[in-house]
Design an enzyme around this catalytic site. Structure first.
Site, mmCIF file in Angstrom:
data_model
loop_
_atom_site.group_PDB
_atom_site.id
_atom_site.type_symbol
_atom_site.label_atom_id
_atom_site.label_comp_id
_atom_site.label_asym_id
_atom_site.label_seq_id
_atom_site.Cartn_x
_atom_site.Cartn_y
_atom_site.Cartn_z
ATOM 1 N N HIS A 108 58.452 33.278 73.076
ATOM 2 C CA HIS A 108 59.521 32.619 71.546
ATOM 3 C C HIS A 108 59.680 31.220 70.927
ATOM 4 C CE1 HIS A 108 60.287 36.659 71.380
ATOM 5 N NE2 HIS A 108 60.168 37.203 71.244
ATOM 6 N N GLU A 162 48.752 42.806 66.239
ATOM 7 C CA GLU A 162 47.952 41.374 65.411
ATOM 8 C C GLU A 162 46.820 41.235 65.101
ATOM 9 O OE1 GLU A 162 52.241 40.408 67.015
ATOM 10 O OE2 GLU A 162 50.627 41.836 67.830
#
Length: 668
Positions: A474, A407
């Site tokens: 998540h 990322e």
């Protein structure tokens, strides 16, 4: 061709076929930063500059790299690479103003030393976190590949910086994508006071390149002819056959990490050993022996440079101290964006939230030929939520790019694309994963426009939120991490119509935008959405329901929770505001509603402490205190991580408390 056999010279200089004028020019370009540094060290002791990071002993590297790159090829230097800045012929008075924090510098006094960039000279300065610099170089190089301009980008770090995860990510991306980046590692012996033996456990840093499938070279960083001739050949080859190349320059830092730290931790015999390898004194002796540098010429060169230094220092010292105002500072946080409304067409179709986002992104790709989208599994697979399904066939692999799981490097690469004139959208596979890319978002994307007027034309899509039993990693809705950071815009739509129009505007906007998309709403919310491209302004809330008893302020899934409860409460006259954009925030809509109803409840899915509801409550208390008929209510989820099991998730979420809190407020 010059030759020498002097035994007093530490290096075996091989000028090859280099013309004497080139050999002399390399000397001039090395001696200039050395003389500037010597003057700066005097000014530092006099208290006329605040800090100095010395590159004495490493001038050959910066000069060599600068000389083999064309003026329109980007270089990303560090704070010991003064030779890059002088080699690109930046007026010295501007450099001196920069170091004194004056307006004629490059950062308007907002950052110091070499923490700046300039498009005019194709230099992109460092940030103190070091690592993202490599990822930014990746993005610039990717832009060069897309432009097919056969340009190379060079980026610097020290051996200490190579331990940072950002750098490993960026090296991997460059190798996988075969980006034409010259990765320059100045192995100068110490990371502040930590010797190389305590920083890495391999003989040469260049050996790491093998693990990335990358071409590597080791070059004597104190030998200007070796640096220049070998790099010239390498860079010319990279232009014809684009690929990343790692260079480890063996050199030494002759002064402290910065002047205040000193060098007492360095053994004296090591200092003496490297002092004998000084790149300038050795090269000057070689030129004298070859009758290229006469005593008269040497005096002439140094005298001219000293005069140039003193004249430009006079200009910088005569400049008034920096002056600004609160409005100037605030106005420079973002690049100016003049919103252009594109009205929706009449024809509509029923779309889910996920479909509206996909359609909005696709139409933006069609509208902006310089738009690149990046993310894990977004190409052939279409993304884990299938938002980019079919995009690869429509736009090709150059613009729809699968990324490694890194990322931070991809956020940094998006910054580099912006520097090189591109727009980009990055899909953060789950908003939770943004923690792995946090540094370049809050320290690079958010601050670069304010620091040196370089915008980050980047949108980061953030699939977020609970209600789907996905557990602690998540399910987060972490918008408050970014609403706290000046320089970022934060968008959080609740409906398909808004999502499509707001995404289009976010991509149009030249500033960095975090675009939150609630996963639980992806396929559960439907709405009629215009078929063509249209925009919605950022910073404008939507008044979904008018009322007189209470103002409900919310966004994202909270909007639907509020609607659901209000449908069971016919007697309640509630005004419902969907914020849609959290930064900028529509404070006018909030204040007008509160002044009308006298009561307000703020509903957020995020945990309570430090959430955006807290700041909204504080703003209301400041601006609407006399209009309030009851305490301001904040309804938020528990201050715990988000649990997995459905019954535990229900206990966690603020949804279960909203109706009770609303009724208590109405009874007050």
């Amino acid at each position: 061709m010059a030759q020498t056999s002097s035994s007093t010279i530490a290096f075996d200089y091989d000028p090859g076929k280099l013309d004497n004028s080139v050999l002399l020019s390399l000397y001039e370009k090395m001696i200039k930063p050395r003389l500037i540094e010597e003057k700066m060290l005097i000014l530092l002791r006099q208290g006329k500059i605040s800090k100095w990071f010395s590159g004495i002993g490493q001038e050959a590297i910066a000069v060599g790299v600068c000389e083999v790159l064309n003026k329109d090829e980007y270089i990303l230097p560090m704070h010991r690479n003064l030779g890059i800045f002088t080699g690109r012929e930046i007026p010295l008075n501007r450099l001196f103003s920069q170091w004194q924090g004056k307006a004629n510098g490059f950062t308007k006094g907002r950052d110091r030393s070499f923490h700046f960039g300039t498009q005019e000279y194709k230099i992109v300065g460092m940030i103190s976190h070091l690592g993202p610099q490599f990822g930014v170089a990746d993005g610039i190089a990717l832009g060069n590949l897309l432009k097919k301009n056969k340009q190379v980008c060079a980026v610097f770090t020290g051996e200490g910086g190579t331990s940072e995860g950002d750098i490993h990510e960026a090296l991997n991306v460059a190798s996988v994508w075969q980006l034409p980046v010259l990765f320059c590692i100045e192995n100068n012996g110490y990371g502040l006071s930590t010797p190389t033996a305590e920083q890495y456990n391999c003989e040469h840093l260049a050996d790491r390149g093998k693990g990335y499938g990358m071409e590597t070279h080791i070059i004597d960083g104190n030998n200007i002819l070796e640096v220049y001739t070998r790099l010239k050949e390498i860079v010319e080859s990279m232009r014809e056959t684009p690929r990343p190349v790692m260079i480890e320059f063996k050199t030494f830092r002759m002064r402290g990490h910065e002047e205040a730290s000193g060098t007492k931790y360095v053994p004296q015999d090591l200092m003496d050993q490297w002092a004998a390898k000084d790149p300038i004194t050795n090269y000057a002796e070689f030129l004298r022996n070859a009758n290229i540098l006469t005593e008269e010429k040497e005096v002439e060169i140094k005298t001219a440079i000293v005069h140039e230094i003193n004249e430009n220092l006079d200009i910088a010292f005569a400049e008034d101290p920096i002056d600004s105002s609160e409005s100037n500072e605030l106005n420079d946080v973002f690049k100016e964006f003049v919103y252009q409304e594109v009205k929706p067409n009449i024809e509509t179709q029923e779309l889910r939230l996920v479909d509206a986002i996909s359609e909005g992104l696709k139409q933006s790709m069609e509208r902006h030929e310089n738009l690149v989208i990046m993310g894990q599994d977004i190409a052939e697979y279409g993304g884990v939520f299938k938002i980019t399904e079919g995009f690869l066939d429509a736009f090709g692999k150059e613009r729809v790019r699968n990324t490694p799981i890194c990322e931070s490097a991809i956020v940094s690469a998006a910054m580099g694309l912006s520097i090189n004139g591109f727009k980009s959208v990055m899909e953060m596979q789950f908003a939770d994963f943004v923690a792995s890319g946090f540094n370049p978002i809050v320290n690079y994307l958010a601050k670069t426009q304010y620091r040196w007027e370089q915008n980050a034309d980047v949108v980061i899509r953030m699939p977020c939120g609970a209600g789907v039993g996905a557990g602690p990693f998540h399910s987060q809705t972490n918008e408050a991490w970014f609403t706290h950071t000046p320089g970022l815009k934060v968008v959080y739509p609740a409906f398909p119509y808004d999502a499509k129009g707001l995404l289009a505007t976010s991509i149009e906007d030249p500033n960095p935008v975090l675009f939150f998309e609630h996963k639980a709403l992806y396929r559960s919310v439907r709405q009629q959405v215009p078929t063509d491209y249209y925009t919605i302004p950022l910073g404008k809330a939507a008044l979904l329901k008018e009322g007189k008893d209470v103002s409900i302020i919310t966004y994202g899934a909270g909007v639907h929770w509020a609607i659901e409860e209000l449908e069971t409460m016919d007697a309640v006259s509630a005004e419902l505001i969907d914020l849609r954009t959290l930064a900028p925030l529509d404070t006018e809509a909030i204040f007008n509603s509160v002044k009308k109803t006298g009561k307000v409840i703020i509903l957020q899915e995020d945990s309570r402490f430090g959430g955006i509801a807290s700041d909204i409550a504080a703003m209301i208390a400041d601006e609407c205190f006399e209009a309030l008929d009851a305490p301001i209510k904040r309804v938020a989820s528990l201050d715990t991580p988000i649990p997995f099991a459905a019954n535990l998730e229900t206990i966690y979420l603020s949804k279960r408390k909203f109706k009770q809190e609303l009724l208590e407020l109405l009874r007050y």
